[in-house]
Design an enzyme around this catalytic site. Structure first.
Site, PDB file in Angstrom:
ATOM      1  N   GLU A  85     -19.277 -62.704 -27.281  1.00 30.96           N
ATOM      2  CA  GLU A  85     -19.635 -63.768 -26.331  1.00 30.96           C
ATOM      3  C   GLU A  85     -20.926 -63.434 -25.596  1.00 30.96           C
ATOM      4  OE1 GLU A  85     -16.470 -65.009 -23.684  1.00 30.96           O
ATOM      5  OE2 GLU A  85     -17.877 -66.037 -22.371  1.00 30.96           O
ATOM      6  N   LYS A 280      -9.512 -64.224 -17.398  1.00 26.02           N
ATOM      7  CA  LYS A 280     -10.168 -64.198 -18.714  1.00 26.02           C
ATOM      8  C   LYS A 280     -11.546 -63.556 -18.567  1.00 26.02           C
ATOM      9  CE  LYS A 280     -12.850 -65.861 -22.181  1.00 26.02           C
ATOM     10  NZ  LYS A 280     -14.299 -65.752 -22.280  1.00 26.02           N
ATOM     11  N   ASP A 296      -6.476 -50.822 -28.331  1.00 25.16           N
ATOM     12  CA  ASP A 296      -5.736 -51.981 -28.816  1.00 25.16           C
ATOM     13  C   ASP A 296      -5.825 -53.107 -27.778  1.00 25.16           C
ATOM     14  OD1 ASP A 296      -3.720 -53.807 -29.439  1.00 25.16           O
ATOM     15  OD2 ASP A 296      -2.401 -52.271 -30.249  1.00 25.16           O
ATOM     16  N   HIS A 393     -25.398 -69.008 -18.938  1.00 24.67           N
ATOM     17  CA  HIS A 393     -24.729 -69.091 -20.237  1.00 24.67           C
ATOM     18  C   HIS A 393     -25.581 -69.799 -21.275  1.00 24.67           C
ATOM     19  CE1 HIS A 393     -20.325 -68.050 -20.372  1.00 24.67           C
ATOM     20  NE2 HIS A 393     -20.750 -67.532 -19.252  1.00 24.67           N
TER      21      HIS A 393
HETATM   22  P1  NDP Z   1      -1.471 -41.684 -32.628  1.00 24.96           P
HETATM   23  O1  NDP Z   1      -0.057 -41.549 -33.032  1.00 24.96           O
HETATM   24  O2  NDP Z   1      -2.491 -41.945 -33.684  1.00 24.96           O
HETATM   25  O3  NDP Z   1      -1.936 -40.387 -31.849  1.00 24.96           O
HETATM   26  C1  NDP Z   1      -1.241 -39.885 -30.752  1.00 24.96           C
HETATM   27  C2  NDP Z   1      -0.797 -38.477 -31.054  1.00 24.96           C
HETATM   28  O4  NDP Z   1      -1.918 -37.591 -31.022  1.00 24.96           O
HETATM   29  C3  NDP Z   1       0.126 -37.948 -29.999  1.00 24.96           C
HETATM   30  O5  NDP Z   1       1.443 -38.408 -30.159  1.00 24.96           O
HETATM   31  C4  NDP Z   1      -0.013 -36.454 -30.192  1.00 24.96           C
HETATM   32  O6  NDP Z   1       0.835 -36.046 -31.237  1.00 24.96           O
HETATM   33  C5  NDP Z   1      -1.468 -36.289 -30.656  1.00 24.96           C
HETATM   34  N1  NDP Z   1      -2.390 -35.743 -29.629  1.00 24.96           N
HETATM   35  C6  NDP Z   1      -3.395 -34.854 -29.872  1.00 24.96           C
HETATM   36  N2  NDP Z   1      -4.052 -34.555 -28.728  1.00 24.96           N
HETATM   37  C7  NDP Z   1      -3.466 -35.244 -27.732  1.00 24.96           C
HETATM   38  C8  NDP Z   1      -3.712 -35.359 -26.320  1.00 24.96           C
HETATM   39  N3  NDP Z   1      -4.696 -34.696 -25.702  1.00 24.96           N
HETATM   40  N4  NDP Z   1      -2.929 -36.185 -25.596  1.00 24.96           N
HETATM   41  C9  NDP Z   1      -1.942 -36.882 -26.184  1.00 24.96           C
HETATM   42  N5  NDP Z   1      -1.652 -36.805 -27.505  1.00 24.96           N
HETATM   43  C10 NDP Z   1      -2.417 -36.005 -28.294  1.00 24.96           C
HETATM   44  O7  NDP Z   1      -1.712 -42.823 -31.536  1.00 24.96           O
HETATM   45  P2  NDP Z   1      -0.779 -43.484 -30.445  1.00 24.96           P
HETATM   46  O8  NDP Z   1       0.609 -43.001 -30.473  1.00 24.96           O
HETATM   47  O9  NDP Z   1      -1.504 -43.364 -29.144  1.00 24.96           O
HETATM   48  O10 NDP Z   1      -0.725 -44.991 -30.921  1.00 24.96           O
HETATM   49  C11 NDP Z   1      -1.841 -45.829 -30.801  1.00 24.96           C
HETATM   50  C12 NDP Z   1      -1.843 -46.815 -31.929  1.00 24.96           C
HETATM   51  O11 NDP Z   1      -0.584 -47.468 -32.053  1.00 24.96           O
HETATM   52  C13 NDP Z   1      -2.861 -47.897 -31.707  1.00 24.96           C
HETATM   53  O12 NDP Z   1      -3.665 -47.981 -32.853  1.00 24.96           O
HETATM   54  C14 NDP Z   1      -2.020 -49.165 -31.570  1.00 24.96           C
HETATM   55  O13 NDP Z   1      -2.705 -50.271 -32.086  1.00 24.96           O
HETATM   56  C15 NDP Z   1      -0.790 -48.844 -32.346  1.00 24.96           C
HETATM   57  N6  NDP Z   1       0.450 -49.545 -32.023  1.00 24.96           N
HETATM   58  C16 NDP Z   1       0.621 -50.302 -30.908  1.00 24.96           C
HETATM   59  C17 NDP Z   1       1.815 -50.950 -30.645  1.00 24.96           C
HETATM   60  C18 NDP Z   1       1.938 -51.758 -29.385  1.00 24.96           C
HETATM   61  O14 NDP Z   1       1.079 -51.676 -28.531  1.00 24.96           O
HETATM   62  N7  NDP Z   1       2.998 -52.521 -29.184  1.00 24.96           N
HETATM   63  C19 NDP Z   1       2.946 -50.828 -31.555  1.00 24.96           C
HETATM   64  C20 NDP Z   1       2.696 -49.941 -32.665  1.00 24.96           C
HETATM   65  C21 NDP Z   1       1.488 -49.356 -32.892  1.00 24.96           C
HETATM   66  P3  NDP Z   1       1.516 -34.559 -31.232  1.00 24.96           P
HETATM   67  O15 NDP Z   1       2.153 -34.398 -29.886  1.00 24.96           O
HETATM   68  O16 NDP Z   1       2.508 -34.627 -32.345  1.00 24.96           O
HETATM   69  O17 NDP Z   1       0.391 -33.612 -31.457  1.00 24.96           O
END
Ligand code: NDP
Length: 438
Positions: A85, A280, A296, A393
Site C-alpha cells: 500500500e 486498520k 505470521d 494518498h
Molecule cells: P519453530 O518451531 O520453527 O521454532 C521454535 C523453536 O526454536 C522453539 O520451540 C525452540 O525449540 C527453538 N529455539 C531455538 N532458539 C530459541 C530461542 N532463543 N527462544 C525460543 N526458542 C528457540 O517456530 P514456532 O514454534 O515459533 O512457530 C512459528 C510458526 O508456526 C510460524 O511460522 C507460524 O506461522 C506457524 N503456526 C502458527 C499457528 C497459529 O498462529 N495459530 C498455528 C501453527 C503454526 P527447542 O526448544 O526444541 O530448541
C-alpha cells in the site's frame, strides 16, 4: 466445463503450470511467461521459496522499503517494511522524523505470556473431574518434560495449566487452559506439541482413574491448539511532548491540533465503524514489519482485533490525552512474535531485515512493531484532523495509475510536474496522459 483434478500435489512444478494454463486461462503462453518472469535466477533460492509452501508455481513480490529515524528508548532504528500500500512507508518515516526531534518513542513490555488450550467434553461429576485434575497436574507436566527441557534452559517453558469449567456456555465442555513462555520464538509449534502431549496424558489418566465411572473415563478431547488471543503478551509504546512542540503545520495551532487528536481517538474509542479503520491504519505499520521479519501476520491481526474488543465493544488500540501542557499518545497491543523459528532463519530477506534491526530479541521486536503501529496511527490521524488523507494518498497513488497505463519515463516526468499544483484524481491523470499522447 472445468473438471476437478486428483493428485495435483503429486505433479511436477511444470506439470502444475501446464494444467493451470490449459484449464484456467485464455492465453497459456502468457501465463507461463508471467509466472517464469517472477522465478529467481538463482535456482537454490528459487527452490527455497518453492519449498516454503505446497503447489508453488511462482513468487509473489511485494515492495520492501525502509522507514528511518525511529528513536526508540534512545536507540536509533531504520525499520524495514514489506507492504503493497502506497504512503505507509512515507507516513511512518514522517512520524519517525517528527518524534525523533521530540524525545522519540518510549516502550515497555507488559508481559510475554502465550496461551494454548486442550478442549474436551466430559460427561460426569465436575467435582470428581476437579479432584482428578489436581491429582494428574504433575503428571501432565512431567510427561511433557522431553518437549520442554531446552525451553526451560532458556528461561521459558510451561507456566501453568488450569482446568476450566465451561459447561455454562456449552454442555459438557471443559478445557485445560495452559500458559507458556516461549522466549525468542512465537511458539506455535512448541505450544501445540505440549498441548498434544497434555491431551494424551489426560486421556490415558482418565481411562485409568479408579474413581471415574465408565462414562467419565471416556472424556473426549476435541482439539489441542494454541490461542492467538494473547492479552498478556502485551507491549506499550508512547510518545509525549509539550503541546507547543506540536507545530506540524501552519494551518492549525498546536493546542487545537492536540485537542483534535484527542477527540479523534475518543471517537475511535466509542464508534466501531471508525475504530476498525483507525486500527486498520495501525496494522498498516505493524503488518509491514511483521511481514518483513518473517512473522505470521494472520496471528498478529487476529490477536490485535480480539484485544481491541476485549471490553465488549470494538475500540481503538491507541489512546491520547492532554495533561496541562503535555500531549501523550500511546498504544497497547498484544504481539506474539519471534526472532527464531518459522521463516526467520530461512528467508534471506528476513535474515537481512533482522540484521538491519540490530538482531532484536522477540521482546525488542515487539517494541519495534508497536512503535511502527503508533507512528502510522499518529501520521494517519494527524492528516485526518488537518488536511485529510487523500492529498497524500493520491500523490503516492499517482505513480500506480501511471504504471497501470504504461507511462514512459518522459510522460511520468511531465505528469508528476503537472500534479504538483493540481489535485490528483484518476480521471485527471488519464486525461493528462491522453493529452500528452495526442
Ligand atoms: P519453530 O518451531 O520453527 O521454532 C521454535 C523453536 O526454536 C522453539 O520451540 C525452540 O525449540 C527453538 N529455539 C531455538 N532458539 C530459541 C530461542 N532463543 N527462544 C525460543 N526458542 C528457540 O517456530 P514456532 O514454534 O515459533 O512457530 C512459528 C510458526 O508456526 C510460524 O511460522 C507460524 O506461522 C506457524 N503456526 C502458527 C499457528 C497459529 O498462529 N495459530 C498455528 C501453527 C503454526 P527447542 O526448544 O526444541 O530448541
Amino acid at each position: 466445463m472445468k473438471k476437478p483434478i486428483a493428485g495435483f500435489s503429486k505433479l511436477s512444478k511444470s506439470e502444475k503450470i501446464e494444467w493451470i494454463a490449459a484449464n484456467y486461462t485464455q492465453n497459456p503462453q502468457e501465463l507461463k511467461k508471467i509466472l517464469e518472469s517472477y522465478w529467481n535466477s538463482d535456482s537454490r533460492l528459487q527452490q527455497l521459496h518453492d519449498e516454503f509452501i505446497e503447489n508453488t508455481i511462482s513468487n509473489f513480490y511485494m515492495p520492501m522499503g525502509i522507514a528511518p529515524n525511529f528513536l526508540i528508548n534512545d536507540r536509533l532504528y531504520a525499520i524495514p517494511m514489506a507492504i503493497e500500500e502506497s504512503s505507509v512507508v512515507a507516513a511512518a518515516s514522517k512520524a519517525a522524523k517528527f518524534w525523533e526531534g521530540r524525545g522519540g518513542f518510549r516502550t515497555t513490555v507488559l508481559g510475554t505470556e502465550k496461551v494454548g488450550q486442550v478442549h474436551f467434553m466430559y460427561h460426569g461429576s465436575t467435582s470428581k473431574l476437579l479432584d482428578f485434575f489436581k491429582n494428574i497436574k504433575t503428571t501432565l507436566l512431567s510427561e511433557a518434560e522431553h518437549l520442554t527441557q531446552s525451553m526451560q534452559k532458556r528461561g521459558g517453558g510451561i507456566k501453568d495449566i488450569v482446568l476450566k469449567d465451561k459447561t455454562s456456555e456449552l454442555p459438557n465442555y471443559y478445557q485445560l487452559h495452559c500458559t507458556f513462555e516461549t522466549q525468542d520464538a512465537m511458539g506455535a509449534n512448541f505450544i501445540n506439541s505440549c498441548l498434544e502431549q497434555f491431551a494424551e496424558t489426560l486421556k490415558k489418566e482418565a481411562l485409568a482413574h479408579p474413581y471415574f465411572s465408565e462414562q467419565e473415563k471416556q472424556l473426549e478431547v476435541v482439539m489441542s491448539i494454541l490461542s492467538n488471543y494473547v492479552p498478556n503478551c502485551l507491549v506499550k509504546a508512547e510518545v509525549r511532548c509539550p503541546i507547543d512542540q506540536l507545530n506540524l503545520t501552519q494551518d492549525i495551532s498546536p493546542r487545537d491540533f492536540a485537542e483534535k487528536m484527542v477527540r479523534a481517538v475518543e471517537i475511535a474509542k466509542v464508534e466501531p465503524y471508525r475504530a476498525v479503520t483507525h486500527n486498520k491504519g495501525i496494522m498498516n505499520g505493524i503488518d509491514a514489519v511483521v511481514l518483513a521479519t518473517g512473522n505470521d501476520f494472520r496471528a498478529i491481526e487476529a490477536g490485535a482485533h480480539a484485544y481491541a474488543a476485549k471490553d465488549g465493544t470494538y475500540s481503538s488500540l491507541t489512546h491520547a490525552k492532554i495533561e496541562g501542557d503535555l500531549f501523550s499518545f500511546w498504544i497497547e497491543i498484544p504481539l506474539a512474535v519471534g526472532t527464531v523459528g518459522g521463516l526467520t532463519k530461512l528467508h534471506p530477506l528476513v535474515k537481512l531485515n533482522l540484521e538491519i534491526l540490530q538482531q532484536p530479541s522477540a521482546v525488542e521486536l515487539m517494541q519495534i512493531m508497536a512503535v511502527a503501529g503508533l507512528a502510522q496511527n499518529f501520521a494517519a490521524v494527524s492528516s485526518l484532523v488537518t488536511t485529510g488523507i487523500q492529498k497524500g494518498h493520491m500523490k503516492m497513488h499517482l505513480m500506480n495509475i501511471l504504471n497501470q497505463h504504461n507511462a514512459t519515463d518522459k510522460e511520468k516526468e511531465a505528469i508528476l510536474a503537472h500534479f504538483k499544483t493540481h489535485t490528483v484524481t484518476h480521471r485527471g491523470v488519464l486525461n493528462s496522459l491522453e493529452n500528452l499522447r495526442k
